[in-house]
Design an enzyme around this catalytic site. Sequence first.
Site, PDB file in Angstrom:
ATOM      1  CG  PHE A  13      -1.504   1.200   1.691  1.00 28.25           C
ATOM      2  CD1 PHE A  13      -2.076   2.119   0.814  1.00 28.25           C
ATOM      3  CD2 PHE A  13      -1.477   1.508   3.053  1.00 28.25           C
ATOM      4  CE1 PHE A  13      -2.598   3.321   1.280  1.00 28.25           C
ATOM      5  CE2 PHE A  13      -1.996   2.694   3.516  1.00 28.25           C
ATOM      6  CZ  PHE A  13      -2.547   3.605   2.640  1.00 28.25           C
ATOM      7  CE1 TYR A 148       3.453  -3.110  12.639  1.00 28.37           C
ATOM      8  CE2 TYR A 148       3.298  -1.295  14.185  1.00 28.37           C
ATOM      9  CZ  TYR A 148       3.411  -1.750  12.898  1.00 28.37           C
ATOM     10  OH  TYR A 148       3.484  -0.852  11.864  1.00 28.37           O
TER      11      TYR A 148
END
Length: 316
Positions: A13, A148
Amino acid sequence: MKNTILVTGGAGFIGSHLVEALASGDSNTVIVFDNLSTGRIENIPNLENVSFVRGDVQSEEDITQLFSEFTFDYIYHLAAVASVAESVNHPLETHRVNMDATIYLLEATRFQEKEVHKFVFASSAAVYGAEPTLPKTEQSIVDPITPYGIDKYASEKYVITYGQLYGLNVAVARFFNVYGPRQNPSSPYSGVLSILVRVSKQLRKGKNSLFQIFGDGEQIRDFVFVEDVVQGLILLATKKEIQAEAFNIASGEKHTIHEIITICETILEINIPLSYGKTRKGDIKQSYASIDKIGKIGYKPQFTMRQGLEKYMMYE
Ligand code: UD2
């Protein structure tokens, strides 16, 4: 002078928007390195000065091979598992992509024959964690609360430390919530706006659909349009005075999930039916940025939330 530029995750993206912008300068040759796990070949602009190399950043062998074929003037390391929720469910697998791969790339960069002009690493607002002081500045306490966030922080520390120890030219971008065309809505881990836009478009076509909110819908995010992120990344790469530092890339605007739903409803003149589920594990209640630091080197967001959403919804 012709520059050879590497974009890892360039079929994804954000990466594909960056590749588009870099390739528009015809003195650039852009190499897209991607394993197409979430990226798509159709995202890569079909231009003479863009080449695709299929490979995996988790594979030291693939990286070594890449650097044996090319010498890079600029490197943008964007390849990652982008979902906080996925890292909570699969910490080991996401660690290999979000952390180990960064060291493979840094090592390869350190030993390439020509000095890189800039290695830019895509980090995240997730490094700040849930510590409540807002807005987040680059001096804010860092206290990641998910695999993360931990991997992004460890990676950015490595990047900056390579700058300090080995004189590598490096910069770190801390992305807030990026949205825009080509963000894939099809996984349960997809960015909230990609899901919301998909639901809105279905409703607009007269189909039944529902948007699920995790939590009370009052969580706050700083949503930044992907073209503004590209602007910020290129600034970090090209401003020579930026050395071994981290910068927020955001819009500086804050919105609740309820507010963005209302904006979508207004733009498309629809009513979005809602359901409410449990707050996700590791979810941060409020996240928004100060963009003063990057503003000082010339960054200026071009899209308000409404303008960005309108452009996103017109896409396809
Ligand atoms: C985003 C980025 C992440 C990281 C982080 C920085 C994505 C996919 N993730 O994580 O990479 O940079 O920001 O802090 O862009 N939500 C719903 N309904 C849905 C989906 C999400 O209510 O269908 C909520 C979700 O629980 C969260 C908010 O919307 O409170 C944003 O979720 P997200 O997955 O888009 O992004 P976030 O902030 O977890």
